[in-house]
Scaffold this active site. Structure first.
Site, mmCIF file in Angstrom:
data_model
loop_
_atom_site.group_PDB
_atom_site.id
_atom_site.type_symbol
_atom_site.label_atom_id
_atom_site.label_comp_id
_atom_site.label_asym_id
_atom_site.label_seq_id
_atom_site.Cartn_x
_atom_site.Cartn_y
_atom_site.Cartn_z
ATOM 1 N N GLU A 164 47.271 26.663 25.956
ATOM 2 C CA GLU A 164 47.813 27.806 26.986
ATOM 3 C C GLU A 164 48.133 27.552 28.093
ATOM 4 O O GLU A 164 48.159 28.057 29.154
ATOM 5 C CB GLU A 164 46.815 28.962 26.758
ATOM 6 C CG GLU A 164 46.518 29.652 25.585
ATOM 7 C CD GLU A 164 45.314 30.829 25.590
ATOM 8 O OE1 GLU A 164 45.717 31.772 25.275
ATOM 9 O OE2 GLU A 164 44.195 30.413 26.162
ATOM 10 N N HIS A 221 41.646 31.496 32.957
ATOM 11 C CA HIS A 221 42.253 32.525 31.820
ATOM 12 C C HIS A 221 40.855 32.750 31.029
ATOM 13 O O HIS A 221 40.403 31.761 30.506
ATOM 14 C CB HIS A 221 43.403 31.883 31.122
ATOM 15 C CG HIS A 221 43.688 32.593 29.765
ATOM 16 N ND1 HIS A 221 43.820 33.882 29.897
ATOM 17 C CD2 HIS A 221 43.895 32.328 28.613
ATOM 18 C CE1 HIS A 221 43.991 34.348 28.491
ATOM 19 N NE2 HIS A 221 44.249 33.187 27.702
ATOM 20 N N HIS A 236 39.103 35.411 27.603
ATOM 21 C CA HIS A 236 39.222 36.318 26.689
ATOM 22 C C HIS A 236 37.865 37.284 26.810
ATOM 23 O O HIS A 236 37.373 37.608 25.825
ATOM 24 C CB HIS A 236 39.389 35.738 25.376
ATOM 25 C CG HIS A 236 40.432 35.047 25.089
ATOM 26 N ND1 HIS A 236 40.824 34.199 23.813
ATOM 27 C CD2 HIS A 236 41.594 34.526 25.838
ATOM 28 C CE1 HIS A 236 42.016 33.652 23.937
ATOM 29 N NE2 HIS A 236 42.370 33.828 25.067
ATOM 30 N N TYR A 280 35.357 46.164 46.226
ATOM 31 C CA TYR A 280 35.472 44.737 45.950
ATOM 32 C C TYR A 280 36.459 44.442 44.929
ATOM 33 O O TYR A 280 37.200 43.352 44.748
ATOM 34 C CB TYR A 280 34.145 44.078 45.602
ATOM 35 C CG TYR A 280 33.399 43.723 46.760
ATOM 36 C CD1 TYR A 280 33.482 42.301 47.230
ATOM 37 C CD2 TYR A 280 32.457 44.558 47.259
ATOM 38 C CE1 TYR A 280 32.723 41.771 48.311
ATOM 39 C CE2 TYR A 280 31.881 43.879 48.359
ATOM 40 C CZ TYR A 280 31.858 42.776 48.961
ATOM 41 O OH TYR A 280 31.330 42.560 50.136
ATOM 42 N N HIS A 319 44.953 40.519 24.580
ATOM 43 C CA HIS A 319 44.567 39.031 24.796
ATOM 44 C C HIS A 319 43.532 38.667 25.971
ATOM 45 O O HIS A 319 42.597 38.500 25.664
ATOM 46 C CB HIS A 319 45.850 38.365 24.970
ATOM 47 C CG HIS A 319 45.830 36.750 25.115
ATOM 48 N ND1 HIS A 319 46.936 36.050 25.199
ATOM 49 C CD2 HIS A 319 44.843 36.021 25.209
ATOM 50 C CE1 HIS A 319 46.525 34.751 25.227
ATOM 51 N NE2 HIS A 319 45.423 34.810 25.441
HETATM 52 ZN ZN ZN Z 1 44.051 33.260 25.903
#
Ligand code: ZN
Length: 210
Positions: A74, A93, A95, A120, A160
């Site tokens: 990714e 990144h 999940h 926040y 995702h």
């Molecule tokens: Zn991913």
């Protein structure tokens, strides 16, 4: 911060994310920009819970892997954030479950997925656009992120998970955590009347802390 300390810091952050259930299996990846213009990036197929600092991928300023294991598949998600956002020094990144859950809801606003539930959230995340779904590894996903990345340091990939850029690894990490907790709150509150921050209250926060 020198590269050895950055490698150790990435491993500690990965372990912390894994321990708290913000990532699992071999999902999620972290990258940090180095002083020499290159990047450190978590390797493909690795668990963030068990990163070996010495095996974290080193990419040169042209994006070639020059040391460590091959980088995450990714990587292009990270590279598009660095390319489109000057001053980005780290990308996280995940999940993370609640953020992914929100990315699957059919009735959210794709221009800004979550309401401004807390101060926040407004300060650390702000507006959160939804990027249309593409299969894992599809380079079209990076092109879908590109026009949004210039305006937003956080985006949510449909079905995702989130991609969050920051001035520092701590900034990206805190924003990703704030996003996940706000997604959790949003799901807890589904079906109940909400009183999010008003547009004026959100604007005031952006003016004072933006
Ligand atoms: Zn991913």
């Amino acid at each position: 911060m020198n590269e050895t300390r950055l490698r150790e810091r990435i491993a500690r952050v990965g372990e912390s994310l894994f321990r708290r259930g913000l990532t699992f299996g071999s999902s999620g990846n972290i990258s940090v920009r180095c002083d020499d213009g290159g990047w450190l990036m978590t390797p493909t197929g690795s668990s963030l819970g068990e990163l070996d600092p010495a095996r974290i991928s080193k990419l040169d300023r042209d994006g070639r892997c020059v040391a460590g294991d091959p980088p995450t598949k990714e990587r292009f998600l990270h590279q598009v954030m660095y390319a489109e956002r000057a001053g980005t020094n780290a990308v996280v990144h995940l999940h993370s479950t609640h953020s992914v859950a929100v990315s699957i809801l059919a009735d959210v606003d794709p221009l800004d997925v979550l309401p401004p539930l807390t101060a926040y959230y407004v300060m650390r995340v702000g507006a959160l656009p939804l990027v249309p779904y593409f299969a894992p590894g599809d380079k079209a996903l990076a092109e879908a992120v590109r026009p949004l990345a210039g305006k937003h340091h956080a985006v949510l990939l449909a079905n995702h998970g989130p991609v969050v850029a920051g001035d520092s690894l701590d900034d990206a990490l805190y924003a990703a955590e704030e996003l996940e907790e706000t997604a959790k709150l949003f799901l807890m509150l589904r079906g109940q009347p909400l009183r999010p921050l008003s547009a004026a209250q959100a604007a005031e926060l952006r003016r004072r802390f933006g």
